[in-house]
Enzyme design. Structure first.
Site, PDB file in Angstrom:
ATOM      1  N   CYS A   1      35.950  36.268  46.966  1.00  0.00           N
ATOM      2  CA  CYS A   1      36.426  37.373  47.951  1.00  0.00           C
ATOM      3  C   CYS A   1      35.914  38.781  47.494  1.00  0.00           C
ATOM      4  O   CYS A   1      34.896  39.168  47.658  1.00  0.00           O
ATOM      5  CB  CYS A   1      37.926  37.105  48.172  1.00  0.00           C
ATOM      6  SG  CYS A   1      38.412  37.633  49.857  1.00  0.00           S
TER       7      CYS A   1
ATOM      8  N   HIS B   1      38.242  31.704  49.356  1.00  0.00           N
ATOM      9  CA  HIS B   1      38.901  31.373  48.282  1.00  0.00           C
ATOM     10  C   HIS B   1      38.688  29.863  48.004  1.00  0.00           C
ATOM     11  O   HIS B   1      39.529  29.113  48.244  1.00  0.00           O
ATOM     12  CB  HIS B   1      40.103  31.761  48.360  1.00  0.00           C
ATOM     13  CG  HIS B   1      40.544  33.276  48.294  1.00  0.00           C
ATOM     14  ND1 HIS B   1      40.674  33.871  47.175  1.00  0.00           N
ATOM     15  CD2 HIS B   1      40.437  33.972  49.397  1.00  0.00           C
ATOM     16  CE1 HIS B   1      40.920  35.331  47.473  1.00  0.00           C
ATOM     17  NE2 HIS B   1      40.877  35.266  49.142  1.00  0.00           N
TER      18      HIS B   1
ATOM     19  N   GLU C   1      39.149  28.385  45.349  1.00  0.00           N
ATOM     20  CA  GLU C   1      40.311  28.033  44.275  1.00  0.00           C
ATOM     21  C   GLU C   1      41.390  27.303  45.096  1.00  0.00           C
ATOM     22  O   GLU C   1      42.135  26.647  44.292  1.00  0.00           O
ATOM     23  CB  GLU C   1      40.726  29.248  43.573  1.00  0.00           C
ATOM     24  CG  GLU C   1      41.429  30.217  43.982  1.00  0.00           C
ATOM     25  CD  GLU C   1      40.563  31.382  44.758  1.00  0.00           C
ATOM     26  OE1 GLU C   1      39.568  31.209  44.885  1.00  0.00           O
ATOM     27  OE2 GLU C   1      41.120  32.477  44.972  1.00  0.00           O
TER      28      GLU C   1
HETATM   29  N1  GLN Z   1      40.522  43.536  49.490  1.00  0.00           N
HETATM   30  C1  GLN Z   1      39.593  42.887  50.040  1.00  0.00           C
HETATM   31  C2  GLN Z   1      39.625  42.525  51.369  1.00  0.00           C
HETATM   32  O1  GLN Z   1      40.637  42.718  52.210  1.00  0.00           O
HETATM   33  C3  GLN Z   1      39.594  41.409  49.529  1.00  0.00           C
HETATM   34  C4  GLN Z   1      40.700  40.622  49.604  1.00  0.00           C
HETATM   35  C5  GLN Z   1      40.809  39.411  48.763  1.00  0.00           C
HETATM   36  O2  GLN Z   1      40.165  39.487  47.660  1.00  0.00           O
HETATM   37  N2  GLN Z   1      41.543  38.253  49.048  1.00  0.00           N
HETATM   38  O3  GLN Z   1      38.719  42.087  52.195  1.00  0.00           O
END
Ligand code: GLN
Length: 548
Positions: free
Chosen positions: A380, A506, A508
């Site tokens: 992400c 994600h 994970e």
């Molecule tokens: N802050 C980033 C976004 O909003 C990444 C979010 C995250 O890593 N879950 O896109």
């Protein structure tokens, strides 16, 4: 008919109610039963999505986009099933729906009260998880018995026994049996007090799970059984386990499922836990060790990265290796301590995050991985930082940034791609839950997944800016995963690097100990290869030195 198990906790918090609930679920599933888990959280937040990870740990995301308590991660990993957002209830969400109904006039002018309106809403949320397909619902009540906040939940589950009947409900109370050094004894008094408090709410526990740091002998067991009025075999001793994944095996050995099935009048085959046993054995007997650096903002509270940490362990399992996670504060990688933090790593992971703090350190760590051919996995925000790093240091766009961190940058390589600029409600604008990604056939991503389309969980607002896609590709960073309509980048990688891959989603959240996620398994495999390359190089250097 669905049977209901309720797990409460006493004496102190952090006794492992969640692991207990998840372990029981695993054993019951291995007896052929279909099980659903649920966490009832007594706080007023509507969901944990807005809570600071420093305080509350990670926000776990479900397939259907629920932002939930991290215990749901344990539930999914132990049970091996995807849960829905209904598996997490908070006081805030309960009140929100009751107040909404009140405003709509659904209560026909009645005075709206904790009993019955709030308790009915809680019961409805519990029963909603039941149904023809579900044999057992296990609901864990957050907090500790005696807390003001948990009272409506305790009243609701007390009523549940009246609603569904004695044979269809089971109360498990998890307590602590401390050892006193001075008298050299395990003490049952805290458990007695805790059960007395529970009984004052009208709940009589059927099972006591007694946590202790050493074995509880028969005389202590008898004492608990007598004073707390539970059957002798319903006092389950849960000693501290070497590994959380060993807990289902310990609970099985202690006979937890037998007692629960007796109370619930369930006739089911013996538990089949051989595969789980093998997994725990592999975990305890690794053949190799690799060190993976996790560069994050919240490393002081490892719970903030619980699923990433667990996924790394699963990746280790897939390779019969132990993963040593080095927690690296991102901010310090941007300073004098950078070399010390990054030295000796066999792999680097940059997990998700929000806010600018530590971003430059993450970018520096990624550069280190890219230039040093060290295996790298970005998640992400980790992907977004990888794109910024590549744009700055390979494409030569010095001011490349994300508009999350620099809203006026001339080169927003990461930007809001969906029409999100003008929305004010922060909760409403995130891309949450499962979305498909199409993988490029001749890519590392495809080799890892062995599939053309993958479904993964998201929680973010920003995206790779499509304006920069062709220059990134031309310079050697390809979009190996994209949304089916090709509008959003889902994965990037550098084909020239042995293992440099990042995902906007994600992975994970879907890795399981008995089904490690391919991206984590791949990272550990690449880290092992990197380590042996390093070893070979070092021994050649040593040989050269000896020759001289
Ligand atoms: N802050 C980033 C976004 O909003 C990444 C979010 C995250 O890593 N879950 O896109």
């Amino acid at each position: 008919m669905t049977k209901y198990v309720f797990v409460t906790g006493g004496v102190t918090s952090s006794l492992g109610k969640g692991i207990t609930a998840a372990s029981l679920a695993r054993i019951l599933k291995s007896r052929g039963l279909s099980v659903v888990l649920q966490k009832l959280d007594p706080y007023i937040n509507v969901d944990p999505g807005t809570m600071n990870p420093f305080e509350h740990g990670e926000v776990f995301v479900t397939d259907d986009g629920g932002e939930t308590d991290l215990d749901l991660g344990h539930y999914e990993r132990f049970l091996g099933e995807d849960l829905r957002r209904d598996s997490n209830v908070t006081t805030g969400s309960v009140y929100q729906s009751v107040i909404r109904k009140e405003r709509r006039g659904d209560y026909l002018g009645a005075t709206v009260q904790v009993i019955p309106h709030i308790t009915n809403e809680i019961k409805a949320r519990i029963k909603k998880l039941g149904g023809d397909e579900v044999d057992v619902v296990i609901s864990e009540i957050g907090g500790t018995v005696g807390d003001i906040e948990s009272l409506p939940y305790l009243e609701a589950i007390r009523q549940m026994r009246k609603d569904v009947g004695r044979d269809n409900s089971c109360y498990i109370h998890v307590t602590l049996v401390p050892y006193l050094e001075t008298s050299e004894e395990l003490k049952t008094k805290p458990t007695q007090h805790s059960v007395a408090t529970l009984r004052s709410t009208g709940i009589h526990p059927d099972v006591i799970v007694a946590r202790s740091d050493r074995k509880i002998d028969d005389s202590v067991r008898r004492k608990i059984s007598l004073f707390c009025d539970v059957d002798g075999d319903a006092v389950i001793n849960a000693m501290n386990a070497d590994d959380i994944y060993a807990v289902p095996l310990d609970m099985y050995d202690a006979g937890l499922d037998k007692v629960v099935c007796r109370i619930l009048d369930i006739d089911a085959p013996e538990a089949e836990l051989d595969a789980w046993k093998n997994m725990v054995h592999t975990l305890a007997h690794p053949t190799e060790t690799v060190t993976i650096g996790l560069v994050g903002k919240y490393v002081d509270l490892p719970d903030a990265y619980l699923s990433v940490f667990e996924s790394l362990r699963h990746g280790g399992l897939a390779n019969s290796a132990r993963v040593e996670t080095r927690w690296i504060p991102a901010e310090e990688v941007d300073g004098l301590l950078a070399d010390a933090h990054l030295e000796g790593l066999h792999g680097i992971i940059v997990p998700g995050g929000f806010g600018i703090r530590g971003v430059e350190g993450k970018i520096r760590a990624i550069r280190h991985a890219r230039e040093g051919a060290i295996p790298f996995l970005g998640l992400c925000l980790g992907l977004q930082c990888a794109v910024i790093e590549y744009s700055r240091n390979v494409l030569g766009i010095g001011d490349a940034h994300s508009t999350e961190f620099d809203p006026t940058t001339q080169n927003p390589v990461i930007d809001l791609m969906l029409d999100q600029h003008d929305v004010e409600d922060m909760g409403g604008t995130m891309r949450l839950g499962v979305y498909p990604a199409r993988l490029e056939e001749d890519s590392l991503a495809y080799r890892m997944y062995q599939r053309q389309v993958v479904y993964e969980r998201h929680r973010h607002r920003w995206e790779v800016n499509n304006r920069y896609r062709s220059s990134l590709t031309a310079a050697g960073m390809i979009a190996s995963g994209v949304s089916p309509d090709d509008r959003l980048v889902e994965m990037v990688e550098i084909p020239e690097h042995p293992y440099f891959i990042a995902s906007q989603f994600h992975p994970e959240f879907t890795s399981r100990p008995d089904k490690p996620h391919p991206l984590f398994a791949g990272l550990v495999e690449a880290a092992l290869a990197y380590k042996s390359r390093l070893g070979a190089r070092n021994s050649t250097e040593a040989a050269v030195q000896v020759d001289i």
